[in-house]
Scaffold this active site. Structure first.
Site, PDB file in Angstrom:
ATOM      1  N   GLY A  38       0.444  -1.327  -0.060  1.00 24.05           N
ATOM      2  CA  GLY A  38      -0.156  -0.114   0.140  1.00 24.05           C
ATOM      3  C   GLY A  38       0.549   1.726  -0.157  1.00 24.05           C
ATOM      4  N   ARG A  97     -10.634  22.432   9.449  1.00 25.37           N
ATOM      5  CA  ARG A  97     -12.388  23.372  10.075  1.00 25.37           C
ATOM      6  C   ARG A  97     -11.274  23.020  11.785  1.00 25.37           C
ATOM      7  NH1 ARG A  97     -16.648  20.487   7.106  1.00 25.37           N
ATOM      8  NH2 ARG A  97     -15.456  19.064   6.401  1.00 25.37           N
ATOM      9  N   LYS A 193     -27.233  29.807  13.086  1.00 24.63           N
ATOM     10  CA  LYS A 193     -27.665  28.105  13.561  1.00 24.63           C
ATOM     11  C   LYS A 193     -26.855  27.870  14.502  1.00 24.63           C
ATOM     12  CE  LYS A 193     -23.953  26.000  11.430  1.00 24.63           C
ATOM     13  NZ  LYS A 193     -22.687  25.523  10.605  1.00 24.63           N
ATOM     14  N   ARG A 195     -24.594  23.633  15.695  1.00 30.83           N
ATOM     15  CA  ARG A 195     -24.277  22.743  15.453  1.00 30.83           C
ATOM     16  C   ARG A 195     -24.222  21.587  16.515  1.00 30.83           C
ATOM     17  NH1 ARG A 195     -22.064  20.193  11.370  1.00 30.83           N
ATOM     18  NH2 ARG A 195     -21.652  21.916   9.982  1.00 30.83           N
TER      19      ARG A 195
END
Length: 303
Positions: A38, A97, A193, A195
């Site tokens: 791999g 993020r 919003k 989360r």
């Protein structure tokens, strides 16, 4: 000025072709293969690299770790082949993020990726619409943070009317929505919003006037589509027209994104080729290439 040697990673074929055409060059013919266990094996032709400025293009879409490692292997191969300098173009930076810790025991993924990229011996790193520009301070090499908003605005302009309103689907997109609204000469609004998890969100209200108007929802990325689907539900409840345009730099569209957005009356999605365009999108998808933006940034004489 002599164009650079362009090395394109496996995650960026669409943008790689466009950027090569903009430079008027052919990408360096690299060789990539997998060993039976791999491991990735990479070769670059030394004659195409030695003594030249090398631009390495690789976005960090899923699998993020594999694509980041491929970029670093390419950089090391070019450095050992005698490249005069290395510049990295990473249009979408994975883990960006994860720029803060919500609770003890979590890693700071954005900082870790920035530290990893410092081992690439890059003279400069170019990225587009980084999720949090403050992450720039974590990079070991100077970071050129570019914005795709002007390109998106030009693509959106033919579809804008006197009933269009630019909408930020959450508070994190407010500055982006305000900037796009200014470019288009339209008002803007924002959905509040919260989360609930990595996949689920809920809306808590709306700031701005949307009744009877056609929303242009803008964000830096569309990942699973949860934020936009929740925002669309809120906007419909406030009386906006069922005629949505989505605008984003990074159209990741992973997991349940297409299923979620199928329930939104999307007229058009406008995104860039910072990530490879997704196939099978069930609504018109206009892809704007970042090549002109990157060409200007990578060409010192054009700055």
């Amino acid at each position: 000025m002599t164009p650079p040697a362009l090395v394109v990673g496996s995650a960026s074929p669409h943008l790689g072709r466009a950027l090569a055409q903009a430079f008027g060059v052919s990408p360096v013919a690299t060789k990539m293969e997998r060993f039976p266990d791999g491991e990735l094996h990479i070769e670059v032709p030394p004659d195409a690299i030695r003594g030249r400025r090398v631009v390495l293009l690789q976005t960090s879409t899923p699998p993020v770790g594999e694509h980041l490692l491929e970029l670093l292997l390419l950089a090391d191969a070019c450095w050992r082949a005698g490249a005069a300098s290395l510049q990295a173009v990473i249009p979408y930076v994975g883990y960006a993020r994860q720029d803060r810790r919500a609770r003890a025991g979590e890693p700071l993924g954005g900082r870790l990726v920035a530290d990893l990229l410092s081992h690439g011996r890059f003279e400069r790193v170019f990225t587009v619409d980084l999720h949090n520009p403050a992450l720039e301070g974590c990079f070991g090499a100077p970071l050129e943070h570019l914005s795709a908003l002007p390109l998106l605005a030009e693509a959106l302009r033919p579809h804008v009317s006197d009933t269009s309103v630019v909408v930020a689907p959450d508070l994190g997109a407010v500055k982006r929505a305000e900037a796009l609204a200014k470019l288009l000469g339209r008002p803007w609004a924002v959905v509040h919003k919260a989360r609930l998890s990595g996949n689920d969100v809920e809306t808590l209200g709306l700031l701005g006037q949307v009744r009877g108007m056609r929303p242009i929802l803008v964000d830096d990325m569309i990942s699973t589509g949860g934020t936009l689907a929740a925002a669309a539900k809120e906007l419909k409840g406030e009386g906006c027209v069922d005629d949505f345009i989505l605008a984003t730099t990074h159209a990741l569209l992973v997991g349940p994104a297409l299923e979620r957005l199928h329930g939104v009356p999307v007229k058009r999605l406008v995104s860039t080729d910072s990530v490879e365009p997704r196939q099978g999108v069930p609504f018109p998808h206009q892809v704007v290439t970042l090549a002109p933006l990157l060409l200007r940034a990578l060409s010192p004489d054009a700055r």
